[in-house]
Design an enzyme around this catalytic site. Structure first.
Site, PDB file in Angstrom:
ATOM      1  CB  SER A   1      15.635   1.731   0.364  1.00 55.40           C
ATOM      2  OG  SER A   1      15.442   0.367   0.671  1.00 55.40           O
TER       3      SER A   1
ATOM      4  CE1 TYR B   1      13.308   0.778  -4.593  1.00 53.21           C
ATOM      5  CE2 TYR B   1      14.489  -0.508  -2.951  1.00 53.21           C
ATOM      6  CZ  TYR B   1      13.576   0.485  -3.270  1.00 53.21           C
ATOM      7  OH  TYR B   1      12.933   1.183  -2.268  1.00 53.21           O
TER       8      TYR B   1
HETATM    9  P1  NAD Z   1       4.664   4.565  -3.766  1.00 54.02           P
HETATM   10  O1  NAD Z   1       4.683   3.719  -4.978  1.00 54.02           O
HETATM   11  O2  NAD Z   1       3.389   4.803  -3.061  1.00 54.02           O
HETATM   12  O3  NAD Z   1       5.346   5.991  -4.037  1.00 54.02           O
HETATM   13  C1  NAD Z   1       6.274   6.252  -5.042  1.00 54.02           C
HETATM   14  C2  NAD Z   1       5.862   7.542  -5.691  1.00 54.02           C
HETATM   15  O4  NAD Z   1       6.839   7.951  -6.649  1.00 54.02           O
HETATM   16  C3  NAD Z   1       4.511   7.396  -6.431  1.00 54.02           C
HETATM   17  O5  NAD Z   1       3.654   8.453  -6.053  1.00 54.02           O
HETATM   18  C4  NAD Z   1       4.916   7.510  -7.892  1.00 54.02           C
HETATM   19  O6  NAD Z   1       3.901   8.077  -8.704  1.00 54.02           O
HETATM   20  C5  NAD Z   1       6.130   8.421  -7.793  1.00 54.02           C
HETATM   21  N1  NAD Z   1       6.972   8.346  -8.980  1.00 54.02           N
HETATM   22  C6  NAD Z   1       7.413   7.237  -9.616  1.00 54.02           C
HETATM   23  N2  NAD Z   1       8.141   7.586 -10.690  1.00 54.02           N
HETATM   24  C7  NAD Z   1       8.162   8.937 -10.727  1.00 54.02           C
HETATM   25  C8  NAD Z   1       8.735   9.882 -11.603  1.00 54.02           C
HETATM   26  N3  NAD Z   1       9.465   9.500 -12.670  1.00 54.02           N
HETATM   27  N4  NAD Z   1       8.546  11.207 -11.353  1.00 54.02           N
HETATM   28  C9  NAD Z   1       7.820  11.610 -10.276  1.00 54.02           C
HETATM   29  N5  NAD Z   1       7.254  10.749  -9.412  1.00 54.02           N
HETATM   30  C10 NAD Z   1       7.422   9.425  -9.648  1.00 54.02           C
HETATM   31  O7  NAD Z   1       5.714   3.877  -2.780  1.00 54.02           O
HETATM   32  P2  NAD Z   1       6.424   4.450  -1.451  1.00 54.02           P
HETATM   33  O8  NAD Z   1       6.700   3.271  -0.634  1.00 54.02           O
HETATM   34  O9  NAD Z   1       5.672   5.574  -0.875  1.00 54.02           O
HETATM   35  O10 NAD Z   1       7.816   4.955  -2.037  1.00 54.02           O
HETATM   36  C11 NAD Z   1       8.361   6.239  -1.756  1.00 54.02           C
HETATM   37  C12 NAD Z   1       9.872   6.144  -1.624  1.00 54.02           C
HETATM   38  O11 NAD Z   1      10.182   5.347  -0.473  1.00 54.02           O
HETATM   39  C13 NAD Z   1      10.553   5.450  -2.805  1.00 54.02           C
HETATM   40  O12 NAD Z   1      11.749   6.127  -3.114  1.00 54.02           O
HETATM   41  C14 NAD Z   1      10.850   4.064  -2.270  1.00 54.02           C
HETATM   42  O13 NAD Z   1      11.956   3.463  -2.901  1.00 54.02           O
HETATM   43  C15 NAD Z   1      11.139   4.381  -0.816  1.00 54.02           C
HETATM   44  N6  NAD Z   1      11.026   3.235   0.085  1.00 54.02           N
HETATM   45  C16 NAD Z   1       9.819   2.644   0.340  1.00 54.02           C
HETATM   46  C17 NAD Z   1       9.757   1.552   1.204  1.00 54.02           C
HETATM   47  C18 NAD Z   1       8.480   0.871   1.564  1.00 54.02           C
HETATM   48  O14 NAD Z   1       8.529  -0.162   2.242  1.00 54.02           O
HETATM   49  N7  NAD Z   1       7.337   1.345   1.164  1.00 54.02           N
HETATM   50  C19 NAD Z   1      10.941   1.073   1.798  1.00 54.02           C
HETATM   51  C20 NAD Z   1      12.132   1.692   1.503  1.00 54.02           C
HETATM   52  C21 NAD Z   1      12.174   2.776   0.652  1.00 54.02           C
END
Ligand code: NAD
Length: 266
Positions: free
Chosen positions: A151, A164
């Site tokens: 992130s 986080y």
């Molecule tokens: P999201 O909530 O759609 O995806 C997160 C996924 O992780 C979900 O499918 C959830 O079921 C899964 N998950 C959670 N806990 C878990 C576990 N213990 N075991 C297996 N799977 C698990 O959100 P996203 O935005 O797609 O997030 C994906 C990654 O991107 C994350 O690491 C998040 O921190 C990172 N991220 C997202 C953003 C954003 O703006 N969306 C920005 C920076 C970083």
């Protein structure tokens, strides 16, 4: 772009958002994609259906990435089905937001155990497989690739989200130290750090007009990202065209890390 056909990829947390986008993008390349999910089986099945329609193949597998035995089972089944592994996309992540004074130990532990320990557990399984593949001393391009989905908060401090930001800051050094350790074995380790990508994790921000406007002020490129923005970079970063890159973070953030407050001379 080098083709990923015949490659086997595990994407953690692939039932939604960025993980889903990445899994489908690898499907488009004809890869074998293992769709890991935690609770949302329907979402995982939808990811699998879409990646198969795009030209790939794979299966869904439930595992909590913070549980050692479940992670081991995920990798064992992948090896059993596809003999080996080529790419790990460590994507699973959660937020449990709270002011610092009120943050419970459970809110701290849940985020660290998924976002940091979970990534360690999966990376360790992948490295063991890659080292086994490299036992005879591989030459040429990398024999294995790990990409951490981190992130912009591995760099930008985030009030109200100390758990986080700490997990993502920790990932930065996990990624770099591991990259250094395994580079001589022809294993590449990198990270992609997204800015604001419209997914479930931040839905309350992008779905509300006022908060959306405030968010756009933090993005010099003036748009919120889509999972596909990250997915395209992941496919490239896991392929042969980027073979000389290891230990690097690519910020896919529309310029969020450029100190946007200085856009008008400060
Ligand atoms: P999201 O909530 O759609 O995806 C997160 C996924 O992780 C979900 O499918 C959830 O079921 C899964 N998950 C959670 N806990 C878990 C576990 N213990 N075991 C297996 N799977 C698990 O959100 P996203 O935005 O797609 O997030 C994906 C990654 O991107 C994350 O690491 C998040 O921190 C990172 N991220 C997202 C953003 C954003 O703006 N969306 C920005 C920076 C970083």
């Amino acid at each position: 772009m080098a083709n990923q056909t015949q490659k086997t990829i595990i994407v953690t947390g692939a039932s939604s958002g960025i993980g889903q986008g990445i899994a489908i993008a690898f499907g488009r390349q004809g890869a074998n994609v293992v769709v890991n999910y935690h609770g949302d089986e329907e979402g995982a099945q939808s990811t699998l259906d879409q990646l198969i329609a795009a030209g790939g193949q794979g299966f869904i597998h439930q595992a909590d990435v913070s549980k050692e035995e479940e992670v081991k089972a995920l990798f064992a089944r992948t090896k059993q089905k596809y003999q080996t592994l080529d790419v790990l996309i460590n994507n699973a992540g959660i937020q449990k937001d709270s002011s610092f004074a009120n943050m419970s130990l459970d809110e701290w532990n849940k985020v660290i155990s998924t976002n940091l320990t979970g990534h360690f557990l999966c990376a360790r399984e992948a490295i063991q497989e890659f080292e086994y593949k490299n036992a005879s001393g591989a030459k040429g391009v990398a024999i294995g690739n790990i990409i951490f989905i981190s992130s912009v908060h591995d760099l930008i401090p985030w009030a109200g989200h100390v758990n986080y930001a700490s997990s993502k800051g920790g990932l930065l050094m996990l990624m770099k130290s591991l990259a250094l350790e395994v580079a001589p074995k022809k294993i590449r380790v990198n990270a992609i750090s997204p800015g604001a990508i419209a997914t479930d994790i931040n839905e309350e921000v992008w779905s509300d007009e006022e908060s959306r406007k405030k968010l756009i002020e933090l993005i010099p490129y003036q748009r919120i990202g889509e999972p596909e923005d990250v997915a395209k970079v992941a496919v490239w970063l896991a392929g042969e065209d980027s073979d000389y890159i290891t230990g690097t973070t690519i910020y896919v953030d529309g310029g969020m890390t450029l100190y946007p407050g200085f856009v008008d001379n400060g």
